[in-house]
Write a protein that holds these residues in place. Structure first.
Motif, PDB file in Angstrom:
ATOM      1  N   ILE A 211       0.839  -1.203   0.000  1.00  0.00           N
ATOM      2  CA  ILE A 211       0.000   0.000   0.000  1.00  0.00           C
ATOM      3  C   ILE A 211       0.875   1.254   0.000  1.00  0.00           C
ATOM      4  CG2 ILE A 211      -1.674   1.329   1.339  1.00  0.00           C
ATOM      5  CD1 ILE A 211      -2.827  -1.341   2.294  1.00  0.00           C
TER       6      ILE A 211
ATOM      7  N   VAL B 260      -8.514  -3.314   0.571  1.00  0.00           N
ATOM      8  CA  VAL B 260      -7.104  -3.459   0.210  1.00  0.00           C
ATOM      9  C   VAL B 260      -6.996  -4.140  -1.155  1.00  0.00           C
ATOM     10  CG1 VAL B 260      -4.907  -4.509   0.861  1.00  0.00           C
ATOM     11  CG2 VAL B 260      -6.405  -3.554   2.613  1.00  0.00           C
TER      12      VAL B 260
ATOM     13  N   ARG C  75      -7.573  -1.703  -3.948  1.00  0.00           N
ATOM     14  CA  ARG C  75      -6.468  -0.780  -4.178  1.00  0.00           C
ATOM     15  C   ARG C  75      -5.324  -1.470  -4.908  1.00  0.00           C
ATOM     16  NH1 ARG C  75      -5.641   2.194   1.552  1.00  0.00           N
ATOM     17  NH2 ARG C  75      -4.164   3.441   0.346  1.00  0.00           N
TER      18      ARG C  75
END
Length: 338
Positions: free
Chosen positions: A160, A328, A331
């Motif tokens: 991330i 998550v 993304r």
């Protein structure tokens, strides 16, 4: 095929992998003498197993003493020897006046078996070891190691972070760098990969045998991703600054290449680059059987702690975590589509 007799790194990668060592011990069914919580074998027992003379074992002990001691060979002396002899005198056949006794635990027993070139039994053992190491890692990872990096609990936060800094870089490339709107991203990415681990994306794909659909960044270890994050952020900021100094004239790829090169040589970056190269070269060699020739000088044995992180109790089920964290997943998917 790997030759355990010539590479200390390859031998240590086996011995640091407790899962493989445990499986080998089960297959061999060798226990030895239980003393102070561990099983031990004398030099004679080791020599008998490998069908060599004790003098041969002594010769290897002399030429590889540090490695064998590191992996469990000890000279039993004093009070410990007295207690050992009181329990096993009938098995060890040593003179009562012996003041020290060389003992091998199972790891040291395997270690010398990986060194012995005179023994056919040692040769057969080495073949079995290599097969079991591969089988053990595949069993722990569910059949493949392409994405073994994702089993590290630190991977998702690093991915991330890298994604966020990647956006900073792609924004700078879009606004301040000349070139085709698609090609220039790949060109700058290759420059960064080359600076960080001395391979462009194509070379990396070939070494890891990746499919065309595989995203290179999704195979990188957490530490490597964080170094790339730092690098991408630095390159993006430097591109923007150079654009201003150029009187708001877009940079050429050659100018970006110079920025990347200068950043790679920055003394503050060196420790992080070296660490990333070491981790990638060493882990890929051990876990993926992939050899990065351009960074071979950074190759080291994988530590016991790293085996725990990627195939032991500390490893995680990446797919399960993503199922529990769908935001998550979204993304990461967006980053893959860029």
């Amino acid at each position: 095929m790997k030759d355990l007799t010539v590479s200390n790194i390859e031998r240590q990668n086996v011995l640091n992998n407790r899962f493989a060592v445990d499986e080998i011990q089960k297959r061999l069914d060798i226990s030895g003498m239980l003393f102070e919580g561990e099983y031990w074998l004398t030099k004679k027992m080791v020599a008998d197993f490998y069908a060599v003379d004790i003098s041969t074992i002594d010769r290897y002990l002399g030429s590889n003493s540090e490695e064998l001691k590191h992996n469990g060979y000890v000279l039993c002396k004093g009070k410990s020897l007295k207690e050992f002899k009181s329990q096993f005198a009938h098995l060890i056949n040593e003179a009562s006046k012996t003041t020290q006794l060389g003992l091998f635990n199972f790891r040291a027993f395997l270690n010398i078996g990986m060194l012995l070139t005179e023994s056919e039994k040692a040769k057969a053992l080495r073949s079995m070891i290599l097969d079991l190491v591969i089988a053990t890692i595949h069993k722990k990872t569910g059949g493949g190691t392409k994405f073994i990096n994702r089993r590290d609990v630190n991977y998702i936060p690093a991915a991330i972070t890298e994604e966020n800094y990647r956006r900073n870089l792609t924004s700078a490339i879009s606004q301040y760098v000349q070139g085709h709107h698609t090609y220039k991203y790949a060109q700058v990415t290759d420059l960064i990969y080359k600076a960080v681990f001395k391979e462009n994306a194509k070379e990396y794909r070939e070494i890891l045998c990746l499919d065309s659909k595989d995203n290179v960044r999704h195979t990188l270890y957490a530490e490597v991703l964080l170094v790339i994050s730092s690098f991408e952020n630095g390159v993006g900021a430097a591109i923007q600054e150079q654009y201003k100094q150029n009187g708001k004239k877009k940079l050429t790829i050659e100018e970006v290449e110079q920025i990347v090169g200068e950043l790679a040589e920055n003394p503050m970056q060196k420790p992080y680059l070296n660490d990333a190269r070491t981790k990638m070269a060493s882990r890929d060699f051990s876990f993926r059987d992939a050899y990065h020739g351009n960074i071979a000088e950074y190759l080291k044995a994988v530590t016991p702690e790293e085996f725990e992180r990627f195939i032991g109790d500390e490893s995680v089920d990446f797919e399960h975590i993503l199922e529990s964290n769908k935001d998550v997943l979204k993304r990461l998917k967006q980053a893959e589509d860029e």
